[in-house]
Every structure is written in structure tokens, then in C-alpha cells.
Enzyme design. Structure first.
Site, PDB file in Angstrom:
ATOM      1  N   GLY A 195       0.820  -1.201   0.000  1.00 37.78           N
ATOM      2  CA  GLY A 195       0.000   0.000   0.000  1.00 37.78           C
ATOM      3  C   GLY A 195       0.852   1.248   0.000  1.00 37.78           C
ATOM      4  N   PRO A 196       0.251   2.393  -0.275  1.00 43.57           N
ATOM      5  CA  PRO A 196       0.997   3.652  -0.289  1.00 43.57           C
ATOM      6  C   PRO A 196       1.598   3.956   1.080  1.00 43.57           C
ATOM      7  CG  PRO A 196      -1.196   3.906  -1.263  1.00 43.57           C
ATOM      8  CD  PRO A 196      -1.172   2.571  -0.601  1.00 43.57           C
ATOM      9  N   PRO A 197       2.608   4.812   1.127  1.00 40.96           N
ATOM     10  CA  PRO A 197       3.186   5.189   2.426  1.00 40.96           C
ATOM     11  C   PRO A 197       2.152   5.861   3.319  1.00 40.96           C
ATOM     12  CG  PRO A 197       4.615   5.871   0.614  1.00 40.96           C
ATOM     13  CD  PRO A 197       3.333   5.422  -0.002  1.00 40.96           C
ATOM     14  N   LYS A 201       0.534   0.249   7.489  1.00 38.35           N
ATOM     15  CA  LYS A 201       1.000  -1.137   7.359  1.00 38.35           C
ATOM     16  C   LYS A 201       1.740  -1.588   8.619  1.00 38.35           C
ATOM     17  CE  LYS A 201       3.225  -0.149   3.554  1.00 38.35           C
ATOM     18  NZ  LYS A 201       2.770   1.233   3.302  1.00 38.35           N
ATOM     19  N   THR A 202       2.602  -0.732   9.142  1.00 37.44           N
ATOM     20  CA  THR A 202       3.352  -1.097  10.354  1.00 37.44           C
ATOM     21  C   THR A 202       2.415  -1.248  11.547  1.00 37.44           C
ATOM     22  OG1 THR A 202       5.287   0.095   9.508  1.00 37.44           O
ATOM     23  CG2 THR A 202       5.239  -0.404  11.866  1.00 37.44           C
ATOM     24  N   HIS A 418      -5.678  35.708 -11.526  1.00 42.97           N
ATOM     25  CA  HIS A 418      -5.295  34.322 -11.817  1.00 42.97           C
ATOM     26  C   HIS A 418      -6.133  33.336 -10.997  1.00 42.97           C
ATOM     27  CE1 HIS A 418      -2.272  31.205 -13.009  1.00 42.97           C
ATOM     28  NE2 HIS A 418      -2.747  30.631 -11.918  1.00 42.97           N
ATOM     29  N   GLU A 419      -6.215  33.558  -9.692  1.00 41.99           N
ATOM     30  CA  GLU A 419      -6.952  32.623  -8.840  1.00 41.99           C
ATOM     31  C   GLU A 419      -8.449  32.676  -9.117  1.00 41.99           C
ATOM     32  OE1 GLU A 419      -5.513  30.359  -7.240  1.00 41.99           O
ATOM     33  OE2 GLU A 419      -3.500  31.181  -7.518  1.00 41.99           O
ATOM     34  N   HIS A 422      -9.258  30.484 -12.082  1.00 44.95           N
ATOM     35  CA  HIS A 422      -9.447  29.073 -11.719  1.00 44.95           C
ATOM     36  C   HIS A 422     -10.815  28.855 -11.070  1.00 44.95           C
ATOM     37  CE1 HIS A 422      -5.457  27.858 -12.767  1.00 44.95           C
ATOM     38  NE2 HIS A 422      -4.846  28.550 -11.815  1.00 44.95           N
ATOM     39  N   ASP A 495       0.567  25.289 -13.710  1.00 44.13           N
ATOM     40  CA  ASP A 495      -0.679  24.951 -14.402  1.00 44.13           C
ATOM     41  C   ASP A 495      -0.393  24.360 -15.781  1.00 44.13           C
ATOM     42  OD1 ASP A 495      -2.065  25.987 -12.244  1.00 44.13           O
ATOM     43  OD2 ASP A 495      -2.205  27.986 -13.121  1.00 44.13           O
TER      44      ASP A 495
END
Length: 607
Positions: A195-197, A201-202, A418-419, A422, A495
Site C-alpha cells: 500500500g501507499p506510504p 502497514k506497520t 489568476h486565482e 481558476h 498549471d
């Protein structure tokens, strides 16, 4: 050996004494030295830094010394030299190379011999301990947990319900192995957690040991491999030897890929031999389990694709359990577990926090709760509020707020446009996630502003239209700058990189381009010459699996997709220019807008 040293010291001491006595025999008073010179009994004279040395005329007397020494007196030296010139006695000035008495030169060899003898004796005394030191170097470095309080249980592991169900058989086997032996069954000797970090898991491995109440050996794969060949294999042998002495136990090897990479590709370079020997020993130890060995080995990795196939065959790590990123319900559980450790304000909404953190893993959520507690302590609060949790989320997503970085009026206006570009395009496209916050407060090392969108739900699939609309949002900031200011800035660099990567993946990997058919043109991650899978690369950065003509067609299709997205973004910005100006002016004034404020202003502009 000791008697030899005594004889050596006596011989050198006698030589030293004779040298000192000989040196003292030819030293005479200065007046007598002048008298010898006046009588013509000196053939030549050396003038040293601190003495005169006169060589006697040969043949005067068989018992007379060959040379005479006397102390140098600089006040009368001028008269002495004049007298020597009158009598024709030559003299020379000789500088001492080292200001050491002659007898000290005898001490230098003695000191060297003494040092050599000391080293020899030290080597002899430590020879018996070398094998012991080598044995200690081959000891394993795994931590052993035997007390139940030091090991977690399944109650400490929030989420991962499927993984816990899968691993409950391991717990049952460790508790009562005889039940499986009676039926002739054999539990998996090795379980691989993939699995991803940060997905736990530990913690899950420790919970298995805690539930079964068995000793828990925990080690990292990197702790086995050293620069000396054979050390890693010795540590593996020592670890499994001690584990067998414990009877029923669990051996956990984190970052298994550090020792379990594919063998044999490209020959041996550097520590490759050591790693292969360590892996071979691990395979041998796991083959050595008999039917009565109640030991389970658990490995954890986030790079299962580079593991050696021999590790994954039946009898070794033959059971694979995937630990995925938590979904919405699991994020709520994880946040609740970590929130028990802090003083949480009743108004803090963990459900809202879970909804805002899609894609984050358990370690990220634990860090958010901890950061929120630190922020609350910094402002002197008695409990962690919802605002602290949201601030911690933004800090993790966008970086540390940097209000000390002051932007000029023009730069601040450009960032605002700019923001808003978006945010406006995201608000106008129904396929896109709603905007939660827009800000022009600088954060992190380079972000001058940011727009945060909150997913409506956990997503695992994206349609072609959703990806095309995402490209419009990515390019909306750049288009808004150009439309409102009449120029372009460097603020759209990230971007453009993200948009290009997304468009290239559409064409090369997902078959969403036009005129290129359904071929997946992205090569699989290649193995390096050491057998290690290369790290993540941008789409198209690896070896090509297409002709030059197809590569040109891919580039042309990517350019077309980006051009279409830019045209759509420009049409949206131009069609809602008054809304862009009004929202940008408001953002310029207050620096931060919530999603509700943004939607209200966009809705009023539509009316």
C-alpha cells in the site's frame, strides 16, 4: 618477548651513555679554545648556532682529541674571526637543521621501536576478541516487543476493515496453531502488506501481534544490508534463530523492497552482492519452516512490483493484502481515533474534515490533528476548534502561510485575477468539484495564491469530459490574466505543466485522443540495469514504443487538446467578464474568499 625488550633497552641506553660521554670529552672552556687557535693547533673551525667546533691539526698527538667544542660568545666573535684571518685558519658557518642535542637522535629510533612493540602487544591482546566483535556485528537490529501494552491491537487501527478480516486468520493461527496442524492445513508463512506510504502497514502488523499476544520482532529491510558482504545474511540468520526460540511469534520486515529487489539483472555493482546474499538467506530461512513452526513473517512495501519473484511464490510471501487509502467513512474513524488524544471543541466537525481530506492517508490525518493542536496552543485556546483543523488542512495542502511576504499592488492584482480565473471556471463547469476557498495569501516556498476544491465524494473513475473540463480549469488562471491585464506572467508555470501531463496521458495511456486509435502508447516502467524499477516519470519521458510519425501525431493531438481547452476557458472568462472583475476586486480587498461567498457572487452575476 619481555626479555627481548629489556636487552634492547639496555643496548640503546649504553649507546646513549657513550654518546653523551664522548660529546662531553671534547668540550673545553672558551679561553682554552682561543689558546689552541693562537698556537695553530686548529686546522679549521665551524661556527654553529650555539658553539664553535674546531678540528685539530693532525699528527700533533695520538692521545689528543680530534675536535674541540666550546660555547659561542657573540660579543667576542668579531675579535676571534679577525685573529683566525690573521693566522690563516679557515672557518665556515653551519646552521643546525634541528635544534636537538645529538644524543636525542638516538631516542628517535628507540621511540619508534617502542611504538611498534606497543602495537604488536596490543594486537596480540586483542586477537582473541576479533571473532567476538565480528559476531556482534552480525547480530540483528530488530526491536523485540513482548509486553502487550507495547503492542497495538485492532482497536487502535481505524479503517482497513477488509485487511483486518483477511489477517484475522493469522491471529487465529498464532493463538492456536495445533488446530490447523490437526487438520493437516498450513497457514501462509509470509504475508505481504502492500500500500501507499502512511496507510498503516506497520501499525496493522503490530496489531496482529497484539491480538495474538505473541512476541513481535520489528526490523527494517535497510538494517540488514551493510557494506561488508555477508553481514546481512548473518543478521537474517540471527533474527530467525532468536525468533524460533520464542516459539509462536511474528517477524515484521518493513520496507521489504530494500532487501528483496529483483536479483541478477546487470551483474554486481557496489553492494549488490551483499543485498543478493541477504535475500538468498531470507529465502532459505523461510523455506526452513516446518509444520510445527508457529512463526509468521510479515513484509511491508509500497513497491511490490520490484520484488524478486522468488519472494512471492507459495511458501514464502504468498498472501498479499492491499492496504489502500481510506475512504470517507474510514477517514472519519481515523480522525476519531486521533482526536481522542487531544482536547477537542464540541463545535469541531470531524465529518466535514473527513470530507475535505479525500486522498489523504492515515499518517496525513494524524498530522492534521496534531498540527491543529499546535495551532490551538499557539493562540492560547483551551480546546482544538474547527478553525484549527481547517487551518491545519490548508497548511498540509498549500504549505505554511507567509503573510510576511508582501506583494506589490500590480502583482497582487495579477494573482487575484489568476486565482479567480481558476475558481470561476470551476464554478461554471458542473463536472468540477465545488470551490471551498480562494486566497491570495502566499503559502509555501512559491505559491502566491491558491484555490482549493472539495470533492463531493470519493472518486475512482473520471470520464473524458471531466478530464477535458479539468484542463479548462487549469488554464483558466492564465487566460484570466491575459484577458484582464493584457499580458502573461510566470505564475501559470505549474498549471501548464499539469495540463500538458494530463493531456499527454489522455493520448498516450487512456486512448482518449482523436485519430490514434485505442493503442496504449505509454511504456511500462522499465527495470534499470540493477533490476530496480525506475521512479515515476512524466508521461512520455521513458523509452518510446511508437514510430516517429506516431510520436509527431501524439504531440499534435496534445497541442490540439490544450488549444481547445484554452479556447473554452477564454469563452467562459469573456462571457462572465463582469463577474471576474467583481470577484477579483473583492479578493484583492479581503485576500481570502470562502466557497459560499464565491458561489453567491457568481450566482448574483448570473441573475
Amino acid at each position: 618477548m619481555r626479555s627481548l625488550w629489556i636487552v634492547l633497552v639496555l643496548v640503546l641506553g649504553s649507546a646513549l651513555l657513550l654518546q653523551v660521554m664522548a660529546a662531553s670529552d671534547d668540550r673545553i672552556p672558551y679561553a682554552r679554545f682561543r689558546s689552541l687557535a693562537e698556537r695553530g693547533e686548529l686546522a679549521e673551525i665551524e661556527i654553529r648556532d650555539d658553539m664553535y667546533i674546531g678540528r685539530a691539526v693532525s699528527g700533533l698527538s695520538a692521545r689528543a682529541p680530534q675536535s674541540y667544542r666550546t660555547g659561542r660568545i657573540e660579543q667576542t666573535e668579531k675579535d676571534l674571526l679577525a685573529d683566525l684571518d690573521r693566522r690563516g685558519i679557515p672557518y665556515t658557518r653551519v646552521a643546525d637543521e634541528l635544534g636537538l642535542p645529538p644524543y636525542l637522535w638516538l631516542l628517535l629510533p628507540l621511540a619508534g621501536l617502542a611504538a611498534m612493540g606497543h602495537l604488536a602487544s596490543r594486537r596480540a591482546t586483542t586477537a582473541g576478541t576479533i571473532s567476538g566483535a565480528a559476531t556482534a556485528f552480525g547480530k540483528h537490529k530488530a526491536r523485540l516487543y513482548e509486553e502487550r501494552g507495547a503492542i497495538a491491537t485492532f482497536r487502535d487501527v481505524a479503517g482497513n476493515a477488509e485487511a483486518k478480516t483477511e489477517l484475522s486468520e493469522i491471529v487465529d493461527f498464532l493463538k492456536a496453531p495445533e488446530r490447523y496442524e490437526k487438520l493437516g492445513g498450513r497457514m501462509p508463512r509470509g504475508v505481504l502488506l502492500v500500500g501507499p506510504p502512511g496507510t498503516g502497514k506497520t501499525l496493522l502488523a503490530r496489531a496482529i501481534a497484539g491480538e495474538a499476544s505473541v512476541p513481535f520482532f520489528s526490523a527494517s529491510g535497510s538494517e540488514f544490508v551493510e557494506m561488508f558482504v555477508g553481514v546481512g545474511a548473518a543478521r537474517v540468520r540471527d533474527l530467525f534463530s532468536q525468533a524460533r526460540e520464542k516459539g509462536a511469534c511474528l517477524v515484521f520486515i518493513d520496507e521489504l523492497d530494500a532487501v528483496g529487489k529483483v536479483r541478477g539483472l546487470g551483474g554486481s555493482v557496489g553492494g549488490h552482492d551483499e543485498r543478493e546474499q541477504t535475500l538468498n538467506q531470507l529465502l532459505t530461512e523461510m523455506d526452513g519452516f516446518d509444520a510445527h513452526t508457529a512463526m509468521v513473517v510479515i513484509g511491508a512495501t509500497n513497491r511490490a512490483e520490484i520484488l524478486d519473484p522468488a519472494l512471492l511464490r507459495p511458501g514464502r510471501f504468498d498472501r498479499r493484502v492491499h492496504i489502500d487509502r481510506p475512504d470517507l467513512a474510514e477517514r472519519k474513524e481515523i480522525l476519531a481515533v486521533h482526536a481522542r488524544k487531544v482536547a477537542l471543541d464540541p463545535g469541531a466537525d470531524l465529518d466535514a474534515v473527513a470530507a475535505q481530506t479525500a486522498g489523504l492517508v492515515g499518517a496525513d490525518l494524524a498530522n492534521i490533528v496534531n498540527e491543529a493542536a499546535l495551532l490551538a496552543a499557539r493562540r492560547g485556546a483551551e480546546a482544538v476548534g474547527h478553525g484549527d483543523l481547517e487551518a491545519a488542512i490548508e497548511r498540509g495542502l498549500a504549505g505554511l502561510e507567509r503573510r510576511g511576504r508582501r506583494l506589490g499592488a500590480r502583482e497582487k492584482l495579477v494573482v487575484a485575477y489568476h486565482e479567480v480565473g481558476h475558481a470561476l471556471t470551476a464554478s461554471l463547469l458542473p463536472t468540477q468539484d465545488p470551490v471551498r476557498k480562494v486566497s491570495i495569501v502566499p503559502r509555501g516556498p512559491g505559491a502566491l495564491g491558491y484555490t482549493i476544491q472539495q470533492p463531493r465524494e470519493d472518486r475512482y473513475l473520471w470520464s473524458r469530459q471531466e478530464i477535458l473540463d479539468r484542463l479548462v480549469v487549469l488554464l483558466g488562471g492564465r487566460v484570466a490574466e491575459e484577458e484582464a491585464v493584457g499580458d502573461l506572467s510566470t505564475g501559470a508555470q505549474d498549471d501548464l505543466l499539469n495540463a500538458t501531463e494530463l493531456a499527454r496521458r489522455m493520448v498516450r495511456e487512456l486512448g482518449m485522443g482523436q485519430g490514434l486509435g485505442l493503442s496504449a502508447l505509454e511504456p511500462r516502467r522499465p527495470l534499470s540495469f540493477l533490476g530496480e524499477a525506475q521512479g515515476a516519470m512524466p508521461s512520455g519521458a521513458g523509452p518510446r514504443e511508437c514510430s516517429d510519425a506516431t510520436a509527431r501525431a501524439i504531440d499534435a493531438e496534445v497541442a490540439r487538446i490544450l488549444a481547445d481547452a484554452e479556447a473554452r476557458a477564454r469563452a467562459l472568462i469573456q462571457g462572465h467578464r463582469p463577474t471576474l472583475e467583481r470577484v477579483a476586486a473583492r479578493l484583492y480587498e479581503v485576500e481570502t474568499l470562502s466557497g459560499d461567498e464565491l458561489r453567491e457572487m457568481v450566482a448574483s452575476g448570473e441573475a
